[in-house]
Motif scaffolding. Structure first.
Motif, PDB file in Angstrom:
ATOM      1  N   ILE A 252      67.581  27.782  60.151  1.00 55.57           N
ATOM      2  CA  ILE A 252      68.605  28.760  60.553  1.00 55.57           C
ATOM      3  C   ILE A 252      69.659  28.903  59.460  1.00 55.57           C
ATOM      4  O   ILE A 252      70.098  30.020  59.133  1.00 55.57           O
ATOM      5  N   ASP A 253      70.057  27.792  58.861  1.00 55.24           N
ATOM      6  CA  ASP A 253      71.021  27.860  57.757  1.00 55.24           C
ATOM      7  C   ASP A 253      70.457  28.664  56.592  1.00 55.24           C
ATOM      8  O   ASP A 253      71.181  29.451  55.960  1.00 55.24           O
ATOM      9  N   GLN A 254      69.186  28.469  56.281  1.00 55.64           N
ATOM     10  CA  GLN A 254      68.573  29.209  55.180  1.00 55.64           C
ATOM     11  C   GLN A 254      68.473  30.696  55.486  1.00 55.64           C
ATOM     12  O   GLN A 254      68.651  31.537  54.600  1.00 55.64           O
ATOM     13  N   LEU A 255      68.209  31.036  56.732  1.00 55.90           N
ATOM     14  CA  LEU A 255      68.180  32.449  57.113  1.00 55.90           C
ATOM     15  C   LEU A 255      69.575  33.062  57.011  1.00 55.90           C
ATOM     16  O   LEU A 255      69.726  34.214  56.556  1.00 55.90           O
ATOM     17  N   ARG A 256      70.585  32.322  57.398  1.00 52.70           N
ATOM     18  CA  ARG A 256      71.958  32.821  57.231  1.00 52.70           C
ATOM     19  C   ARG A 256      72.253  33.092  55.749  1.00 52.70           C
ATOM     20  O   ARG A 256      72.884  34.102  55.399  1.00 52.70           O
ATOM     21  N   HIS A 257      71.805  32.172  54.899  1.00 54.67           N
ATOM     22  CA  HIS A 257      72.038  32.337  53.464  1.00 54.67           C
ATOM     23  C   HIS A 257      71.311  33.572  52.933  1.00 54.67           C
ATOM     24  O   HIS A 257      71.886  34.364  52.166  1.00 54.67           O
ATOM     25  N   ALA A 258      70.068  33.758  53.340  1.00 53.48           N
ATOM     26  CA  ALA A 258      69.310  34.930  52.895  1.00 53.48           C
ATOM     27  C   ALA A 258      69.984  36.223  53.354  1.00 53.48           C
ATOM     28  O   ALA A 258      70.027  37.221  52.618  1.00 53.48           O
ATOM     29  N   ILE A 259      70.528  36.212  54.557  1.00 56.61           N
ATOM     30  CA  ILE A 259      71.203  37.402  55.084  1.00 56.61           C
ATOM     31  C   ILE A 259      72.487  37.676  54.311  1.00 56.61           C
ATOM     32  O   ILE A 259      72.828  38.841  54.032  1.00 56.61           O
ATOM     33  N   ALA A 260      73.204  36.626  53.916  1.00 57.46           N
ATOM     34  CA  ALA A 260      74.416  36.817  53.122  1.00 57.46           C
ATOM     35  C   ALA A 260      74.090  37.442  51.764  1.00 57.46           C
ATOM     36  O   ALA A 260      74.808  38.331  51.288  1.00 57.46           O
ATOM     37  N   ILE A 261      73.008  36.980  51.124  1.00 57.92           N
ATOM     38  CA  ILE A 261      72.586  37.598  49.863  1.00 57.92           C
ATOM     39  C   ILE A 261      72.223  39.063  50.092  1.00 57.92           C
ATOM     40  O   ILE A 261      72.560  39.952  49.297  1.00 57.92           O
ATOM     41  N   THR A 262      71.544  39.319  51.190  1.00 59.54           N
ATOM     42  CA  THR A 262      71.120  40.682  51.513  1.00 59.54           C
ATOM     43  C   THR A 262      72.319  41.597  51.702  1.00 59.54           C
ATOM     44  O   THR A 262      72.298  42.763  51.276  1.00 59.54           O
ATOM     45  N   ARG A 263      73.381  41.095  52.303  1.00 60.51           N
ATOM     46  CA  ARG A 263      74.579  41.917  52.481  1.00 60.51           C
ATOM     47  C   ARG A 263      75.144  42.324  51.120  1.00 60.51           C
ATOM     48  O   ARG A 263      75.548  43.483  50.916  1.00 60.51           O
ATOM     49  N   ARG A 264      75.187  41.400  50.166  1.00 63.50           N
ATOM     50  CA  ARG A 264      75.688  41.748  48.839  1.00 63.50           C
ATOM     51  C   ARG A 264      74.797  42.799  48.188  1.00 63.50           C
ATOM     52  O   ARG A 264      75.280  43.708  47.492  1.00 63.50           O
ATOM     53  N   GLY A 265      73.491  42.687  48.423  1.00 59.04           N
ATOM     54  CA  GLY A 265      72.582  43.692  47.879  1.00 59.04           C
ATOM     55  C   GLY A 265      72.791  45.060  48.498  1.00 59.04           C
ATOM     56  O   GLY A 265      72.732  46.086  47.804  1.00 59.04           O
ATOM     57  N   PHE A 266      73.027  45.110  49.799  1.00 59.91           N
ATOM     58  CA  PHE A 266      73.298  46.387  50.454  1.00 59.91           C
ATOM     59  C   PHE A 266      74.583  47.008  49.918  1.00 59.91           C
ATOM     60  O   PHE A 266      74.659  48.231  49.725  1.00 59.91           O
ATOM     61  N   ASP A 267      75.592  46.191  49.689  1.00 64.87           N
ATOM     62  CA  ASP A 267      76.838  46.731  49.126  1.00 64.87           C
ATOM     63  C   ASP A 267      76.581  47.365  47.760  1.00 64.87           C
ATOM     64  O   ASP A 267      77.121  48.431  47.447  1.00 64.87           O
ATOM     65  N   ARG A 268      75.764  46.717  46.944  1.00 62.02           N
ATOM     66  CA  ARG A 268      75.418  47.289  45.638  1.00 62.02           C
ATOM     67  C   ARG A 268      74.685  48.619  45.807  1.00 62.02           C
ATOM     68  O   ARG A 268      74.927  49.580  45.068  1.00 62.02           O
ATOM     69  N   ALA A 269      73.782  48.666  46.777  1.00 63.86           N
ATOM     70  CA  ALA A 269      73.010  49.887  46.996  1.00 63.86           C
ATOM     71  C   ALA A 269      73.896  51.025  47.483  1.00 63.86           C
ATOM     72  O   ALA A 269      73.761  52.175  47.034  1.00 63.86           O
ATOM     73  N   VAL A 270      74.801  50.728  48.401  1.00 61.87           N
ATOM     74  CA  VAL A 270      75.713  51.762  48.897  1.00 61.87           C
ATOM     75  C   VAL A 270      76.587  52.275  47.757  1.00 61.87           C
ATOM     76  O   VAL A 270      76.819  53.483  47.622  1.00 61.87           O
ATOM     77  N   ALA A 271      77.058  51.361  46.919  1.00 62.95           N
ATOM     78  CA  ALA A 271      77.904  51.772  45.802  1.00 62.95           C
ATOM     79  C   ALA A 271      77.149  52.657  44.812  1.00 62.95           C
ATOM     80  O   ALA A 271      77.759  53.442  44.076  1.00 62.95           O
ATOM     81  N   ALA A 294      69.387  40.455  44.971  1.00 62.84           N
ATOM     82  CA  ALA A 294      68.406  39.522  45.536  1.00 62.84           C
ATOM     83  C   ALA A 294      67.901  38.556  44.472  1.00 62.84           C
ATOM     84  O   ALA A 294      67.711  37.361  44.746  1.00 62.84           O
ATOM     85  N   ARG A 295      67.703  39.039  43.281  1.00 54.76           N
ATOM     86  CA  ARG A 295      67.191  38.185  42.205  1.00 54.76           C
ATOM     87  C   ARG A 295      68.291  37.313  41.610  1.00 54.76           C
ATOM     88  O   ARG A 295      68.054  36.153  41.254  1.00 54.76           O
ATOM     89  N   LEU A 296      69.505  37.852  41.509  1.00 50.43           N
ATOM     90  CA  LEU A 296      70.603  37.077  40.937  1.00 50.43           C
ATOM     91  C   LEU A 296      71.034  35.940  41.852  1.00 50.43           C
ATOM     92  O   LEU A 296      71.328  34.831  41.390  1.00 50.43           O
ATOM     93  N   ASP A 297      71.090  36.200  43.141  1.00 49.80           N
ATOM     94  CA  ASP A 297      71.633  35.219  44.087  1.00 49.80           C
ATOM     95  C   ASP A 297      70.572  34.426  44.833  1.00 49.80           C
ATOM     96  O   ASP A 297      70.883  33.426  45.479  1.00 49.80           O
ATOM     97  N   GLY A 298      69.321  34.874  44.786  1.00 52.27           N
ATOM     98  CA  GLY A 298      68.242  34.192  45.491  1.00 52.27           C
ATOM     99  C   GLY A 298      67.004  34.139  44.629  1.00 52.27           C
ATOM    100  O   GLY A 298      67.068  34.242  43.398  1.00 52.27           O
ATOM    101  N   TYR A 299      65.853  33.970  45.272  1.00 55.51           N
ATOM    102  CA  TYR A 299      64.598  33.933  44.529  1.00 55.51           C
ATOM    103  C   TYR A 299      64.091  35.340  44.227  1.00 55.51           C
ATOM    104  O   TYR A 299      63.372  35.559  43.258  1.00 55.51           O
ATOM    105  N   GLY A 300      64.463  36.299  45.055  1.00 54.09           N
ATOM    106  CA  GLY A 300      64.017  37.671  44.878  1.00 54.09           C
ATOM    107  C   GLY A 300      64.013  38.375  46.220  1.00 54.09           C
ATOM    108  O   GLY A 300      64.828  38.078  47.088  1.00 54.09           O
ATOM    109  N   VAL A 301      63.107  39.317  46.381  1.00 51.98           N
ATOM    110  CA  VAL A 301      62.991  40.027  47.653  1.00 51.98           C
ATOM    111  C   VAL A 301      61.886  39.401  48.488  1.00 51.98           C
ATOM    112  O   VAL A 301      60.890  38.899  47.959  1.00 51.98           O
ATOM    113  N   GLY A 302      62.063  39.425  49.806  1.00 52.17           N
ATOM    114  CA  GLY A 302      61.082  38.840  50.700  1.00 52.17           C
ATOM    115  C   GLY A 302      59.918  39.761  50.991  1.00 52.17           C
ATOM    116  O   GLY A 302      58.895  39.316  51.533  1.00 52.17           O
ATOM    117  N   TYR A 303      60.044  41.023  50.633  1.00 48.61           N
ATOM    118  CA  TYR A 303      58.986  42.018  50.813  1.00 48.61           C
ATOM    119  C   TYR A 303      59.387  43.234  50.002  1.00 48.61           C
ATOM    120  O   TYR A 303      60.527  43.327  49.508  1.00 48.61           O
TER     121      TYR A 303
END
Length: 525
Positions: A252-271, A294-303
């Protein structure tokens, strides 16, 4: 064109010498010809010199992986389910992308779940449960350990050599990281195929074809029933898949972390929305804006990311992302970052490129949001009554059918559409509302129906809620103003003792919130 004066003329050699050279070329192994593109030093002097003068100290600062506290209980559950049997869980092999280049390695999810390994660890490895006399199993992680500088692998093996791919774990450091006994995989296949006449062996299929073939060959030698053996293999994979249906605290902690990275990616996309209409491949501009985070803050994209504008948003798995983005379009962004632990998020938001939804787009969006809210409410009701996984989808479909009726699009009554004999509303939403989420974006996919769709919701389950409505431009059964608009809203949900938690609650979700998000980050686009 002048020729290189240092090169001999084509006909300068004697005929016999040219013939010898031709035969040598023909004799060269086809697989080895990739090396013709470069000059690999092979002299004894080079071999002696390259093997000298390297620091061969053991790896420093080796610490247990974050998951190492949690994986023993997972392995114990597997051991208890299959007493007296040898179990083989391969990581998988490197996969060729083209010619002599491989895809970035990603181990099989069952292997990851039971070892806790992360990132690109560990190609060709095997996790083996060997039955003990009495009860339980000895668990060993067979992998290819670090090769010393005095070995040819060190400098000559572009897939595994430390000179090429960096330092690898030795047996001792891998044991520290995982808490599992280790062994050199050079003899692993002998270990997993021995005594097949007296011990039952199960292997996770679909991960490593070489391992499967060796085990099947050994089964044939002892006249085992291959059909029954493969059914046993499937039963192992089914259990390992169902073992992940309820997540532990680390997951669950790892999923929270992945979601936090995803939020930063969405902000970049919206911008990036303002720049998208000017680009011939505006969708890809949005895609790459997300994936950089996704690549900078994590391993990459999950799909594969879906960045679909206009009518492309009505193609459910639009991953080409090569279309234009037009002012006035809705852009559907379905994306998830994968943490270094390889747990992935899965979020969808539908964005108005110009910063505001048109009246028709607003009606569609609000209908989808109402369906999502109904699904959330159904899931949360598990605290007061039994709620099945399928009930979440049913709640969303009731809203979808009613809203399509309100739009004047549904050709039958709501009740008839919702009946098993009807389902007309599914023309505009053919996918399911939810799927489990974890190491795979569609996690636990080998679970039985009674453990998935028909399972009771219990704390620790993590799944998506993602209704949508898709009105394709070519759909002549809907009013023209609806055509070319697709909307999906997707959140990641944790079942708790108190109801459900929206793990992606930090993402703007209502129509007003999304419009404000675009205005803030994209300046109204």
């Amino acid at each position: 064109m002048s020729s290189d004066p240092s090169a001999p003329a084509a006909d300068a050699r004697p005929a016999s010498e040219a013939a010898d050279a031709s035969r040598t070329a023909e004799a060269q192994d086809l697989a080895d010809r990739v090396n013709n593109r470069s000059h690999r030093p092979a002299s004894p002097a080079f071999r002696d010199f390259v093997a000298s003068g390297w620091d061969s100290s053991p790896l420093e600062d080796v610490a247990p992986l974050a998951a190492a506290e949690w994986t023993p209980a997972r392995r114990e559950a597997v051991s208890a389910r299959f007493p007296g049997e040898r179990l083989v869980v391969p990581a998988g092999a490197l996969k060729v992308r083209s010619n002599d280049t491989d895809y970035r390695f990603r181990a099989h999810s069952s292997f990851l779940h039971l070892t806790g390994l992360e990132n690109d660890s560990e190609p060709d490895a095997l996790l083996v449960f060997e039955p003990r006399e009495g009860s339980g199993h000895e668990v060993t992680l067979w992998f290819r350990p670090r090769a010393g500088a005095d070995t040819e692998e060190f400098f000559s093996d572009a897939r595994y050599g430390e000179y090429w791919v960096g330092a690898r774990d030795d047996l001792a450091s891998m044991t520290v990281r995982t808490g599992i006994a280790t062994a050199d995989s050079a003899t692993a296949l002998d270990a997993v195929t021995k005594d097949l006449g007296s011990v039952s062996v199960r292997v996770v299929r679909g991960a490593d074809q070489t391992v499967e073939a060796q085990i099947d060959a050994a089964r044939e030698q002892v006249a085992a029933d291959l059909e029954a053996s493969h059914a046993g293999d499937d039963e192992l994979q089914q259990f390992l898949s169902e073992l992940r249906l309820v997540k532990d605290a680390h997951e669950i902690d790892q999923l929270r972390h992945a979601i936090a990275i995803t939020r930063r990616g969405f902000d970049r996309a919206v911008a990036a929305l303002p720049a998208a209409p000017a680009h011939a491949r505006g969708e890809r501009l949005i895609e790459t804006s997300f994936e950089s985070a996704a690549r900078l803050d994590g391993y990459g994209v999950g799909y594969d990311t879906i960045a679909a504008s206009g009518d492309h948003a009505c193609t459910l798995h639009w991953i080409r992302n090569d279309g234009r983005v037009h002012p006035g379009d809705l852009l559907l962004l379905d994306a998830g970052a994968e943490a270094d632990s390889l747990y992935t998020a899965d979020i969808t938001r539908t964005l108005p490129v110009s910063g505001a939804f048109s009246p028709v787009q607003a009606r569609i969006y609000d209908a989808v949001l109402a369906a999502a809210d109904a699904a959330f409410a159904a899931a949360a009701a598990h605290t007061s009554r039994t709620v099945l996984f399928a009930d979440v989808h049913a709640a969303a479909m009731e809203v979808i059918a009613q809203r399509l009726h309100d739009f004047g699009i549904l050709p039958v009554s709501v009740d008839e559409a919702l009946s098993e004999a009807g389902q007309q509303h599914r023309r505009w939403m053919v996918h399911g509302t939810s799927h489990h989420l974890g190491l795979d974006v569609h996690d636990c996919a080998q679970a039985r129906r009674e453990m998935y769709l028909e399972a009771e919701l219990v704390p620790g389950m993590v799944f998506t809620i993602e209704p949508g409505l898709y009105f394709k431009r070519a759909d002549l059964l809907v009013p023209e103003e609806f055509r070319g608009n697709g909307v999906r809203i997707e959140d990641d949900v944790l079942v708790t003792d108190d109801g459900v938690e929206n793990l992606s609650a930090d993402f703007p979700r209502t129509r007003a919130e999304v419009e404000a998000w675009v205005r803030e980050l994209a300046g109204g686009a």
